[in-house]
Design an enzyme around this catalytic site. Structure first.
Site, PDB file in Angstrom:
ATOM      1  N   SER A   1      43.368  43.975  43.358  1.00  0.00           N
ATOM      2  CA  SER A   1      43.522  42.510  43.394  1.00  0.00           C
ATOM      3  C   SER A   1      44.422  41.984  42.268  1.00  0.00           C
ATOM      4  CB  SER A   1      42.137  41.874  43.373  1.00  0.00           C
ATOM      5  OG  SER A   1      42.224  40.501  43.581  1.00  0.00           O
TER       6      SER A   1
ATOM      7  N   ASP B   1      47.928  36.526  44.320  1.00  0.00           N
ATOM      8  CA  ASP B   1      47.470  37.602  43.440  1.00  0.00           C
ATOM      9  C   ASP B   1      47.896  38.934  44.080  1.00  0.00           C
ATOM     10  OD1 ASP B   1      45.624  37.535  45.560  1.00  0.00           O
ATOM     11  OD2 ASP B   1      44.071  38.441  44.323  1.00  0.00           O
TER      12      ASP B   1
ATOM     13  N   ASP C   1      46.672  41.205  45.931  1.00  0.00           N
ATOM     14  CA  ASP C   1      46.374  41.596  47.313  1.00  0.00           C
ATOM     15  C   ASP C   1      46.389  40.398  48.258  1.00  0.00           C
ATOM     16  OD1 ASP C   1      44.010  40.530  46.330  1.00  0.00           O
ATOM     17  OD2 ASP C   1      42.732  41.857  47.517  1.00  0.00           O
TER      18      ASP C   1
ATOM     19  N   ASP D   1      44.744  37.665  48.731  1.00  0.00           N
ATOM     20  CA  ASP D   1      43.637  36.904  49.320  1.00  0.00           C
ATOM     21  C   ASP D   1      43.535  35.532  48.635  1.00  0.00           C
ATOM     22  OD1 ASP D   1      42.711  37.984  46.947  1.00  0.00           O
ATOM     23  OD2 ASP D   1      40.822  38.743  47.776  1.00  0.00           O
TER      24      ASP D   1
HETATM   25 MG    MG Z   1      42.554  39.312  45.303  1.00  0.00          MG
END
Ligand code: MG
Length: 457
Positions: A100, A241, A243, A245
């Site tokens: 992340s 960020d 990844d 999400d």
């Molecule tokens: Mg994330």
């Protein structure tokens, strides 16, 4: 109905995460693959972010899955919410190799359930038990799994978001996208383009060394994005960020929008079109509730962690409630019509729709929100949980909420004290409508904490 937080050994609130070669090794990934394959036989989708250590971990994890008889669907590099969408639509589970927002030397694994949500506490504890089992079972030669590559599935995710906005609200709007050299390089520009936007990118080439900025989209790291938004006269800038999400925004003047304000603006937009409940952790600023209430919606609070938000949303809906939106005050927002996980691409798309609907500049919309002041601090102590118990007693006469740690709610202000599950420290948060009131409440909390700590040491 309240979802409780349970303590795990290896996994945190967002999967297992650590530094490559120390906490996170190919051996661990292999065992996670074997444990997951034993627990969830069937077709398992595997994906990763752009980290340099991704392929070694993905290959090890896939080997574990294949050895236990699972069929592996390798989705390659893609955002976590894209893998979650693909699992929800097609497969029996998933594993995402990602750390992340953590720095480049970190990596980890997030386990995805068949419904696309992250694995909950009870199931994760079961998985951890399997992991500690010395002799994880493997299948004989004629029953090991097969592997296919499915890099094209990412297109379905892009289309699924674009199809939520059939009117193509972008209409020539200029947007600067900063995917931070992460997997959203392949998705967010394409999603916004499909909505009719004109796209400029920065840090738009996938690179696990993160040459432009760190995976955490902090105001400091987004100075390049801010400058480009102003120079290109864009309507806004969006950054993800590591990844994707989460999504955070820069207004047309180059100013970073604090994430609770972002959450509030999108809450306002959604609540104007649909009435119901907003789900969010106890740590979210009250500005979200103020806006939701103003628009005729209510707020349900959960423990801190997006998984608790997602699961609470699902349970409320299963119980017949109308749930219109959810998320955290860090740019991780959940759109239940789309899927039950944080989705940075969907968040960026919704911002386009919001600006098209209001016809106003982003900075003006932010300026119209109620002013809130937040203070956050950590205090080192090994006595976290005992401290919370004693604080609970001390403030028992007040309006308190024990959903996660202790929240003391006063008129227009609140304080939240939580013990960390992984480190010897407590976190104090204060949220107030007025700077002075916020500082006073913060000082009071700090004094109470040090008084109690003196009796404990
Ligand atoms: Mg994330």
């Amino acid at each position: 109905m309240k979802i409780k937080k349970m303590q795990k050994r290896l996994f945190g609130t967002n999967g297992v995460r650590g530094v490559i070669g120390k906490e996170i090794t190919p051996e661990l990934a292999l065992r996670i693959g074997q444990a997951l394959g034993t627990m969830r036989p069937g077709h398992i989708a595997v994906g990763m972010d752009t980290r340099t250590s991704g392929p070694t971990l993905a290959d090890a994890l896939k080997a574990g899955l294949l050895a236990t008889g699972c069929d592996v669907v390798d989705c390659g590099i893609l955002p976590t919410p894209a893998l979650q969408y693909i699992v929800k639509e097609h497969y029996d589970g998933g594993a995402m190799i990602t750390a992340s927002h953590n720095p480049p030397e970190y990596n980890g694994v997030k386990i995805i359930e068949p419904d696309g949500t992250e694995m909950g506490d009870e199931e994760t504890i079961r998985l951890e038990e399997q992991l500690s089992d010395k002799s994880l079972p493997t299948k004989p030669w004629d029953r090991v799994g097969t592997e296919i590559a499915a890099p094209h599935l990412i297109e379905e995710y892009i289309q699924s978001i674009a199809s939520q906005f059939p009117e193509k609200p972008g209409n020539g709007m200029t947007v600067v996208v900063d995917p931070g050299s992460g997997p959203a390089c392949q998705t967010t520009p394409a999603i916004l383009q499909a909505l009719g936007c004109r796209i400029i990118t920065i840090n738009g080439i996938m690179d696990g060394t993160f040459p432009g900025r760190l995976p955490e989209p902090s105001p400091d790291g987004l100075k390049g994005l801010a400058a480009l938004v102003v120079a290109s006269k864009a309507a806004f800038g969006v950054a993800h960020d590591g990844d994707a999400d989460r999504a955070v925004f820069i207004d047309e003047n180059g100013s970073f929008i604090e994430e609770n304000k972002e959450f509030s603006l999108i809450t306002q937009h959604i609540c104007r079109n649909a009435k119901g409940t907003i789900v969010t952790p106890v740590s979210t600023s009250q500005v979200v509730e103020l806006i939701a209430n103003k628009e005729g919606c209510t707020v349900q609070y959960t423990p801190v962690g997006s998984i608790y938000v997602a699961r609470t949303m699902r349970e409320l809906i299963a119980g017949g409630k109308q749930v219109v939106f959810g998320g955290e005050g860090n740019g991780g927002l959940i759109f239940p019509k789309h899927q039950f996980c944080r989705d940075g691409g969907m968040t960026a798309a919704t911002m386009v729709s919001l600006l098209a609907t209001t016809g106003q500049r982003l900075s003006l919309l932010v300026a119209q929100l109620p002013e809130r002041h937040m203070i956050k601090e950590k205090i080192a102590t090994p006595h976290g949980s005992r401290l919370i118990e004693l604080l609970n007693k001390r403030y028992s006469q007040e309006n308190i909420d024990c959903t996660d740690g202790l929240k003391i709610k006063r008129q227009n202000t609140w304080a939240l004290i939580r013990a960390s599950g992984t480190e010897p420290l407590i976190r104090i948060m204060v949220d107030a409508n007025d700077k002075k009131a916020g500082s006073a409440l913060y000082q009071e909390m700090k004094n109470s904490v040090s008084e109690i700590l003196q009796t404990l040491s």
